[in-house]
Motif scaffolding. Sequence first.
Motif, PDB file in Angstrom:
ATOM      1  N   GLN A  77       0.799  -1.223   0.000  1.00  0.00           N
ATOM      2  CA  GLN A  77       0.000   0.000   0.000  1.00  0.00           C
ATOM      3  C   GLN A  77       0.835   1.277   0.000  1.00  0.00           C
TER       4      GLN A  77
ATOM      5  N   LYS B 245      -6.874   3.846  -2.415  1.00  0.00           N
ATOM      6  CA  LYS B 245      -6.768   2.636  -1.614  1.00  0.00           C
ATOM      7  C   LYS B 245      -6.461   1.395  -2.444  1.00  0.00           C
ATOM      8  N   SER B 246      -6.473   1.539  -3.762  1.00  0.00           N
ATOM      9  CA  SER B 246      -6.297   0.372  -4.622  1.00  0.00           C
ATOM     10  C   SER B 246      -5.607   0.787  -5.917  1.00  0.00           C
TER      11      SER B 246
END
Length: 379
Positions: A41, A122-123
Amino acid sequence: MRIAILGAGYAGLSLARKLERTVPDDVELVVVERTGSHLVQHEIHRVIRRPSLADDIEVPLEAVLDRARLQEAEVADVDPEAGVVTFADGDELAYDYAAVCLGAETAFYDLPGVEDHATPLKSIPDAEAIRAEFLSALEAGGRVVVGGAGLSGVQVAGELAAFADEEGAGDDVTVTLLEQYDTVAPAFPENFQRAVREALEARGVEIRTGTAVAEATDDAIDLESGASLAYDQFVWTGGIRGPAALDGERPEVQNTLRVSDSTFVVGDAARVVDADGEPVPASAQSAIREARTVAENIGRLVDADRDGGDIFEPRLEPFAFDSPGWLVSIGDGAVAQVGPTVVTGAAAKTLKATVGAGYLSSVGAIRNAAELVNKELAD
């Protein structure tokens, strides 16, 4: 006996790999991860400018798990007292011990229009969407607003400013970073904050601290001050909330990280208070360190159960957070804090690349580590 690890982010994957090495072979380990892969992340902002990095920061779990069984499913609910996980399709999984490592989701704080008009990060699809939106904004010039100046917001703003320069549009597009508190990186030491601000300003990022968002429309952000800020692109990194499986809550857990006798909550999914009574920041390094403590404690509980279950529960190890420092990338540069010392320039960038590669190596993704460090240093 079955141990369930729910989620395979930093906490979940670190915990699963540790348990694979430490609990007896006849203990069933189940890793539940909706995507079937692990995402690094803290490098996701880099995909905005370097799409090819997506292949290096997404690791198939089957390639790095040894004996744990991977179940690709979405967790809908966890009942810590009953020891049961319910999935989105209605199926259930009973467990003897579990660790909820589902991470956090973006918090929009019910600010009108913000969730509808801003893109979170977030992705990988989020990063791809931000890239596409930014390229469209470049064509007409204008303003790109990043809401929230924590480490994620700082990295996005720096990346977008560098992207504009690469495209020869640095003078045509303004990247504005908004923060409701009085400093960027507000949760970090003052010398780190100063270095981060200087690095952002050197890259042309406009910083507006003490500026809170009240509402967003499709072309403007209304501020709590009463002013309005027109924008061509809006990215939101303003905070986190718990996963949907925990009803959006981040339960507060004390230093054993338990919410019931059988269930732990680890990483960003929890608000952790450590052995010193201090709140633990939501970060990758926190999650990895928490996972080590939880692995030790689950191992002790498993051993006690296998020995026939003593009258007295085994003593569990308290988690104490002691950070070696902090790292943030800003465009092609970086700022690092090691102990009390702040480092910038080539040394900070090399340190960041080394830490990222070291993490990937630690979870068994050797090829990804090599590719990441090569691309980081090539920039």
